[in-house]
Design a protein around this motif. Structure first.
Motif, PDB file in Angstrom:
ATOM      1  N   ASN A   1       0.817  -1.219   0.000  1.00 53.05           N
ATOM      2  CA  ASN A   1       0.000   0.000   0.000  1.00 53.05           C
ATOM      3  C   ASN A   1       0.854   1.274   0.000  1.00 53.05           C
ATOM      4  N   ILE A   2       2.206   1.124   0.069  1.00 50.32           N
ATOM      5  CA  ILE A   2       3.080   2.301   0.087  1.00 50.32           C
ATOM      6  C   ILE A   2       3.981   2.290  -1.142  1.00 50.32           C
ATOM      7  N   ASP A   3       3.795   3.255  -2.015  1.00 43.36           N
ATOM      8  CA  ASP A   3       4.669   3.434  -3.165  1.00 43.36           C
ATOM      9  C   ASP A   3       5.758   4.448  -2.818  1.00 43.36           C
ATOM     10  N   ILE A   4       6.951   4.237  -3.354  1.00 45.85           N
ATOM     11  CA  ILE A   4       8.060   5.160  -3.122  1.00 45.85           C
ATOM     12  C   ILE A   4       8.426   5.827  -4.445  1.00 45.85           C
ATOM     13  N   LYS A   5       8.354   7.131  -4.474  1.00 46.30           N
ATOM     14  CA  LYS A   5       8.754   7.906  -5.651  1.00 46.30           C
ATOM     15  C   LYS A   5      10.095   8.570  -5.349  1.00 46.30           C
ATOM     16  N   ILE A   6      11.141   8.106  -6.024  1.00 52.00           N
ATOM     17  CA  ILE A   6      12.481   8.651  -5.777  1.00 52.00           C
ATOM     18  C   ILE A   6      12.693   9.897  -6.629  1.00 52.00           C
ATOM     19  N   GLU A   7      13.161  10.959  -5.989  1.00 57.38           N
ATOM     20  CA  GLU A   7      13.439  12.212  -6.679  1.00 57.38           C
ATOM     21  C   GLU A   7      14.946  12.464  -6.634  1.00 57.38           C
ATOM     22  N   LEU A   8      15.600  12.381  -7.781  1.00 61.06           N
ATOM     23  CA  LEU A   8      17.045  12.587  -7.873  1.00 61.06           C
ATOM     24  C   LEU A   8      17.343  14.019  -8.308  1.00 61.06           C
ATOM     25  N   THR A   9      18.116  14.716  -7.504  1.00 58.33           N
ATOM     26  CA  THR A   9      18.559  16.074  -7.831  1.00 58.33           C
ATOM     27  C   THR A   9      20.073  16.135  -7.651  1.00 58.33           C
ATOM     28  N   PRO A  10      20.822  16.571  -8.653  1.00 57.33           N
ATOM     29  CA  PRO A  10      22.279  16.660  -8.506  1.00 57.33           C
ATOM     30  C   PRO A  10      22.663  17.482  -7.280  1.00 57.33           C
ATOM     31  N   ASN A  11      23.791  17.116  -6.674  1.00 52.91           N
ATOM     32  CA  ASN A  11      24.197  17.748  -5.426  1.00 52.91           C
ATOM     33  C   ASN A  11      24.275  19.265  -5.511  1.00 52.91           C
ATOM     34  N   LYS A  12      24.717  19.782  -6.632  1.00 50.22           N
ATOM     35  CA  LYS A  12      24.880  21.233  -6.752  1.00 50.22           C
ATOM     36  C   LYS A  12      23.548  21.975  -6.697  1.00 50.22           C
ATOM     37  N   GLN A  13      22.468  21.306  -7.053  1.00 48.35           N
ATOM     38  CA  GLN A  13      21.144  21.944  -7.001  1.00 48.35           C
ATOM     39  C   GLN A  13      20.293  21.460  -5.822  1.00 48.35           C
ATOM     40  N   TYR A  14      20.746  20.386  -5.180  1.00 48.53           N
ATOM     41  CA  TYR A  14      19.918  19.721  -4.168  1.00 48.53           C
ATOM     42  C   TYR A  14      19.515  20.658  -3.035  1.00 48.53           C
TER      43      TYR A  14
END
Length: 427
Positions: free
Chosen positions: A70-83
């Motif tokens: 019942n739990i979906d995980i949406k991974i959001e990748l942002t480069p370190n310089k913009q994170y």
């Protein structure tokens, strides 16, 4: 709830590591499934910055979802310089991801501004044994008696070197006997101006480079009580000068050249024979067609002291998440032995869960990764204070000037210390 109004971004803060790093996290009891908090179908957002760790994080998310359909995980990748710019905006607007990576320099600022969900009660209620993780890294993510993160991994720094270039220059590979003098001698021998090859990349990076040599020379970045800067100390200046001297001796690319092309890219293309960088780069070097068979890693050359810097990442929960129970279930699993072993087997990072680091070492047998584990025993903690980002921004400014030759190392370090002390007095 107070909003996080401003978190200054500092280019030298890796997180790396880059920066990589982390501590150990809490895990479910033996045989215990993470378990969904309720039957409601929810999607949790999970933010991170390292593309090299995506395969491991995706596998961990998949395993968690299998046990918690019942739990979906949406991974959001942002480069370190913009994170961190993105996280600052999200914190201000109340739109932080449900779960996200954090590092030492940011933890106090975020916790003090009520942006993070304290997890001390959850840890106690679920019987999480924090003894499974290095105490220093658990303490790093504790503020005013409250736990805010389950540490994920940790990192130390090694001397990566190009075996092919060493062989061609007839220079013996670095070993545990190397000190600063041997490092400088080798860098000169490995530099070949006609071929466009430098002996070393002396970039103005704190965690990767000069924090290590500051500690090795007996200096410090910030005092233990977090009230004063150590940049004006002679020992600290000695640790800084090692790098600038190598640029001046033309055994390293200039600061301008390294601002155009990052030192790791120069290393990966065979233009630089040696580079100080962290354990977090192992997976990238392992998959790079050029470096996977041509490079290895050794202990850091010794200074007056034999030490390096250690850091680590933590997984935190946004205070305003709409799904606190599900987010905790996921963070708890991220800190489990099973998740640590997934990280280790894919070479993503050195997992903080005790007893799983050997899997990481064996995941890339072409590299001598044990040196990163060994160096952790004598490592110094990454320097932080309550408002690290403010003085880190100044650090970037002054060290950039020193590396570019716009100021002497001594003048830059002393001016930085004066301004840093003014900021520390306000914390």
């Amino acid at each position: 709830m107070k909003k996080l109004v401003s978190l200054a971004m500092a280019a030298l803060l890796v997180a790396v590591a880059g920066c990589s790093g982390g501590g150990q996290s809490a895990a479910p009891s033996e045989g215990q499934q993470p378990g969904a908090a309720s039957g409601e179908k929810v999607t949790l957002t999970y933010a991170l910055w390292d593309k090299n760790q995506m395969p491991a994080m995706e596998e961990i998310a998949k395993k968690f979802h299998e046990a918690n359909p019942n739990i979906d995980i949406k991974i959001e990748l942002t480069p370190n310089k913009q994170y961190w710019t993105k996280m600052e905006a999200a914190a201000t607007g109340g739109t932080l991801p449900d779960v996200f990576w954090i590092n030492g320099p940011r933890i106090i600022k975020y916790a003090a501004n009520d942006v993070l969900l304290p997890i001390t009660d959850q840890i106690k209620a679920d019987g999480i044994d924090l003894g499974n993780y290095p105490k220093a890294l658990v303490d790093l993510y504790t503020y005013e008696g409250q736990n805010y993160a389950l540490p994920k991994d940790f990192d130390t720094i090694g001397l990566w070197y190009n075996k092919k270039l060493f062989d061609e220059a007839n220079v013996p590979y670095p070993d545990e006997t190397w000190d600063w003098n041997k490092l400088k001698e080798a860098a000169k021998k490995l530099t070949d101006e006609k071929k466009g090859i430098w002996g070393i990349a002396a970039a103005p990076y704190g965690q990767d480079n000069y924090y290590n040599t500051i500690f090795q020379s007996g200096g410090y970045v910030i005092s233990e009580d977090k009230k004063s800067s150590g940049f004006d100390k002679p020992e600290t200046i000695e640790g800084l000068k090692l790098w600038v001297d190598m640029i001046n001796d033309k055994v390293s690319p200039s600061a301008a050249q390294m601002s155009e092309t990052e030192s790791t890219q120069l290393f990966e293309s065979g233009k630089v024979a040696m580079i100080y960088t962290g354990s977090w780069m192992a997976s990238a070097f392992h998959t790079n067609e050029y470096t996977k068979d041509k490079v290895d890693v050794a202990y850091l050359p010794k200074g007056k002291e034999n030490t390096s810097v250690i850091h680590g990442l933590g997984n935190v929960i946004a205070a305003n998440t709409k799904h606190p129970k599900e987010a905790w279930a996921f963070v708890k699993y991220l800190g489990s032995k099973e998740a640590a072993e997934i990280q280790a087997s894919k070479g993503a990072a050195i997992p903080a869960f005790n007893g799983t680091q050997d899997t990481w070492v064996k995941s890339m047998p072409n590299f001598n990764l044990q040196i990163f584990i060994d160096q952790a025993a004598n490592a110094k903690a990454y320097p932080i204070s309550k408002d690290t980002a403010k003085w880190a921004k100044l650090e970037t400014e002054y060290m950039t000037k020193a590396w570019a030759g716009q100021m002497s190392v001594e003048d830059a370090a002393k001016e930085l210390a004066q301004k840093m002390n003014e900021l520390l007095a306000q914390e």
